[in-house]
Design an enzyme around this catalytic site. Structure first.
Site, PDB file in Angstrom:
ATOM      1  N   LYS A 234       0.828  -1.211   0.000  1.00 43.45           N
ATOM      2  CA  LYS A 234       0.000   0.000   0.000  1.00 43.45           C
ATOM      3  C   LYS A 234       0.862   1.259   0.000  1.00 43.45           C
ATOM      4  O   LYS A 234       0.539   2.237  -0.683  1.00 43.45           O
ATOM      5  CB  LYS A 234      -0.946   0.017   1.193  1.00 43.45           C
ATOM      6  CG  LYS A 234      -1.860   1.243   1.165  1.00 43.45           C
ATOM      7  CD  LYS A 234      -3.160   1.066   1.868  1.00 43.45           C
ATOM      8  CE  LYS A 234      -4.091   2.233   1.575  1.00 43.45           C
ATOM      9  NZ  LYS A 234      -5.355   2.141   2.347  1.00 43.45           N
ATOM     10  N   ARG A 248      -3.790   3.998  -7.659  1.00 41.96           N
ATOM     11  CA  ARG A 248      -4.297   3.757  -6.307  1.00 41.96           C
ATOM     12  C   ARG A 248      -5.707   3.184  -6.320  1.00 41.96           C
ATOM     13  O   ARG A 248      -6.096   2.454  -5.402  1.00 41.96           O
ATOM     14  CB  ARG A 248      -4.255   5.041  -5.467  1.00 41.96           C
ATOM     15  CG  ARG A 248      -4.738   4.814  -4.037  1.00 41.96           C
ATOM     16  CD  ARG A 248      -4.471   5.973  -3.107  1.00 41.96           C
ATOM     17  NE  ARG A 248      -5.001   5.694  -1.774  1.00 41.96           N
ATOM     18  CZ  ARG A 248      -4.823   6.466  -0.722  1.00 41.96           C
ATOM     19  NH1 ARG A 248      -4.099   7.566  -0.817  1.00 41.96           N
ATOM     20  NH2 ARG A 248      -5.349   6.141   0.444  1.00 41.96           N
ATOM     21  N   ASN A 252      -9.061  -0.759  -4.633  1.00 37.65           N
ATOM     22  CA  ASN A 252     -10.492  -0.920  -4.372  1.00 37.65           C
ATOM     23  C   ASN A 252     -11.071  -2.177  -5.012  1.00 37.65           C
ATOM     24  O   ASN A 252     -12.283  -2.253  -5.247  1.00 37.65           O
ATOM     25  CB  ASN A 252     -11.260   0.311  -4.870  1.00 37.65           C
ATOM     26  CG  ASN A 252     -10.947   1.549  -4.049  1.00 37.65           C
ATOM     27  OD1 ASN A 252     -10.954   1.512  -2.827  1.00 37.65           O
ATOM     28  ND2 ASN A 252     -10.652   2.645  -4.721  1.00 37.65           N
ATOM     29  N   HIS A 255     -14.415  -3.489  -3.864  1.00 37.98           N
ATOM     30  CA  HIS A 255     -15.037  -2.487  -3.004  1.00 37.98           C
ATOM     31  C   HIS A 255     -16.309  -1.881  -3.598  1.00 37.98           C
ATOM     32  O   HIS A 255     -17.217  -1.520  -2.851  1.00 37.98           O
ATOM     33  CB  HIS A 255     -14.034  -1.376  -2.675  1.00 37.98           C
ATOM     34  CG  HIS A 255     -12.999  -1.779  -1.676  1.00 37.98           C
ATOM     35  ND1 HIS A 255     -12.173  -2.870  -1.860  1.00 37.98           N
ATOM     36  CD2 HIS A 255     -12.647  -1.245  -0.475  1.00 37.98           C
ATOM     37  CE1 HIS A 255     -11.347  -2.968  -0.818  1.00 37.98           C
ATOM     38  NE2 HIS A 255     -11.619  -2.005   0.031  1.00 37.98           N
ATOM     39  N   HIS A 259     -19.215  -2.107  -1.229  1.00 37.33           N
ATOM     40  CA  HIS A 259     -19.868  -0.932  -0.655  1.00 37.33           C
ATOM     41  C   HIS A 259     -21.365  -0.959  -0.913  1.00 37.33           C
ATOM     42  O   HIS A 259     -22.162  -0.502  -0.078  1.00 37.33           O
ATOM     43  CB  HIS A 259     -19.262   0.347  -1.233  1.00 37.33           C
ATOM     44  CG  HIS A 259     -17.901   0.657  -0.706  1.00 37.33           C
ATOM     45  ND1 HIS A 259     -17.085   1.630  -1.256  1.00 37.33           N
ATOM     46  CD2 HIS A 259     -17.191   0.131   0.325  1.00 37.33           C
ATOM     47  CE1 HIS A 259     -15.950   1.676  -0.588  1.00 37.33           C
ATOM     48  NE2 HIS A 259     -15.988   0.783   0.366  1.00 37.33           N
ATOM     49  N   HIS A 272     -16.974  -4.522   6.964  1.00 35.60           N
ATOM     50  CA  HIS A 272     -16.400  -4.040   5.706  1.00 35.60           C
ATOM     51  C   HIS A 272     -15.646  -5.150   4.979  1.00 35.60           C
ATOM     52  O   HIS A 272     -15.834  -5.362   3.773  1.00 35.60           O
ATOM     53  CB  HIS A 272     -15.465  -2.861   5.985  1.00 35.60           C
ATOM     54  CG  HIS A 272     -14.741  -2.371   4.774  1.00 35.60           C
ATOM     55  ND1 HIS A 272     -15.372  -1.761   3.705  1.00 35.60           N
ATOM     56  CD2 HIS A 272     -13.417  -2.403   4.449  1.00 35.60           C
ATOM     57  CE1 HIS A 272     -14.489  -1.449   2.789  1.00 35.60           C
ATOM     58  NE2 HIS A 272     -13.293  -1.826   3.213  1.00 35.60           N
TER      59      HIS A 272
END
Length: 375
Positions: A234, A248, A252, A255, A259, A272
Site C-alpha cells: 500500500k 491507487r 479498491n 469495493h 460498498h 467491511h
C-alpha cells in the site's frame, strides 16, 4: 532491515514516501508502550486519543500512560460502522473545543478503521488541520485504512462519500493488539490482506495459502509478515498516486460491489471486510466472464477467501437492480460511467469502464451459491 524493539522482539519500519509529508509505519510487538516512537511526531503539549467503547477499555489507559508527558484528552465514541456519521464526528469536535485544544494539538486514532477514518477527518477539519497519528488495533485497519490518508464518514446514500485525503504523521502498529480481536474481525482483515496478492503480488497469494491456518491461529510471525507485506504494497501505491487519480484505485478491488452490500444491508450488518470479500468474488467472476482470467484463477481466489473464514456469496436478498442503484453513487463513477477494478490476471489489476453492460448484468445475476458449491 528489522531492528530490535526495546521490549519484545523486533520492530520493522516502513516509509510512505510523499516528500515533505512522508511518514513512518512502525510494526512490532509492544509498541503501545514505547513513547520514544510517538514523541517525535507530537509538536505540542496537547493530545486527544480518539477511541471507541470496545477498544478503550483494552488499550486507552495503556496508551495514556505512554503519553504521560502530555496533556491527554480521552474521546470515547460508540462502536460500529453505524456510528460513522456527522453526529458522532461532532462528539470529537465538542471534546476538542470544550478542552480548548489549540492548533498544535495531536489527534491519535486508537481503534479500527471507523475510528481511524473519523479521527483523521476530524483532524483534517479542526482549526483547518491539526496533526494526527494512527494507532490501528484491528488487522483490517493495520493493513489498509491506517495507511494512505483516506479519512471520512458515511452518508445514508453511500459509504465514505464525505471526507478528505489527510496523511497521518505516523502509523504505529502493535501486533499484540490482535490477541483481543474477535475471530470475525480477524477474518474481515484478511480480506484486505488477500486483496494485495490479487492486485499486485501473486506470489503473496501462494504465501497466504501456505500460512492461512497460522494467520487464523494468531501466529505472531505470520501476522507480522502479512502486515509488513500488505503495508509495503500500500505504501508503494500511495507514494505513486496519493489522491487516487490512477493506480491507487486498484486498491479498491471488490469495493464497489462491497460498498453496495454495506449500504443496502445497513452499515455494520456486514463488516467491511466481509462485504469486500463477497465483492471480490464478484470481481473475479466478472474478470473471468471478460476472458481475462480463467476459471482456475477465479476459483483459486474464491477458495483463499473462503479459507480465511469469509463470506463468498453476496446477500440473497440483493438483486441486480439493488446493486446498480447503490453503485451509481460510487466514487469511481466519472461522467456517468461506472469504473470497476478487475483482474487482467492474478497479481495484475486494472480499473476500467470499458466492458459490455451485459457482462456486468450477468455478473450481478450469477448464481454464486452454485459456483461456490463446485469448489
Amino acid at each position: 532491515m528489522p531492528r530490535p524493539s526495546s521490549l519484545w522482539g523486533y520492530m520493522q519500519t516502513l516509509k510512505v514516501d510523499l516528500g515533505e509529508r512522508s511518514y513512518p509505519i512502525y510494526i512490532g510487538e509492544g509498541l503501545l508502550d514505547q513513547s520514544e516512537l510517538l514523541a517525535p511526531h507530537i509538536a505540542g503539549r496537547q493530545v486527544a486519543i480518539v477511541s471507541n467503547e470496545t477498544v478503550a477499555p483494552l488499550y486507552l489507559e495503556r496508551l495514556s500512560r505512554t503519553l504521560g508527558a502530555y496533556s491527554v484528552l480521552p474521546v470515547v465514541l460508540p462502536d460500529g460502522e453505524a456510528y460513522k456519521n456527522w453526529e458522532t464526528l461532532q462528539l470529537i469536535f465538542d471534546a476538542l473545543l470544550t478542552a480548548r485544544h489549540d492548533r498544535r494539538t495531536t489527534v491519535v486514532a486508537l481503534g479500527g478503521g471507523v475510528i481511524g477514518d473519523m479521527a483523521g477527518f476530524a483532524a483534517a477539519c479542526y482549526q483547518r488541520g491539526v496533526d494526527f497519528i494512527q494507532v490501528p488495533t484491528t488487522l483490517l485497519s493495520q493493513v489498509d485504512s491506517s495507511v494512505g490518508g483516506k479519512t471520512g464518514i458515511n452518508h445514508p446514500l453511500g459509504k465514505n462519500m464525505v471526507g478528505a485525503f489527510y496523511q497521518p504523521n505516523a502509523v504505529l502498529i502493535d501486533t499484540t493488539s490482535l490477541a483481543t480481536l474477535p475471530e470475525r474481525e480477524l477474518s474481515a482483515g484478511l480480506a484486505e490482506v488477500i486483496k494485495y496478492g490479487l492486485i499486485c503480488d501473486e506470489p503473496f497469494m501462494g504465501w497466504l495459502e501456505e500460512h492461512m491456518t497460522a494467520l487464523r491461529g494468531l501466529d505472531t510471525a505470520a501476522l507480522t509478515e502479512a502486515i509488513r507485506r500488505s503495508c509495503a504494497a500500500k505504501a508503494a501505491v500511495v507514494g505513486a498516486d496519493e489522491r487516487e487519480s490512477g493506480v491507487r484505485a486498484t486498491l479498491n478491488l471488490g469495493h464497489t460491489f462491497g460498498h453496495a452490500i454495506e449500504t443496502h444491508m445497513g452499515y455494520g450488518v456486514w463488516l467491511h471486510g466481509e462485504a469486500v470479500s463477497a465483492g471480490t468474488v464478484m470481481a473475479l467472476e466478472m474478470s473471468m466472464r471478460l476472458g481475462w482470467i480463467d476459471q482456475q484463477a477465479r476459483d483459486r481466489g474464491i477458495r483463499l477467501l473462503k479459507d480465511a473464514g469469509l463470506p463468498v456469496v453476496p446477500p440473497e436478498e440483493m438483486t441486480p437492480a439493488h446493486f446498480m442503484e447503490h453503485m451509481a453513487v460510487d466514487k469511481k463513477v466519472l461522467d456517468g460511467r461506472l469504473r470497476l477494478v478487475l483482474l487482467r490476471q492474478l497479481g495484475e489489476a486494472v480499473i476500467t469502464d470499458d466492458y459490455p453492460k451485459e457482462i456486468l448484468q450477468a455478473t450481478l445475476a450469477a448464481d454464486y451459491r452454485a459456483i461456490v458449491a463446485q469448489l
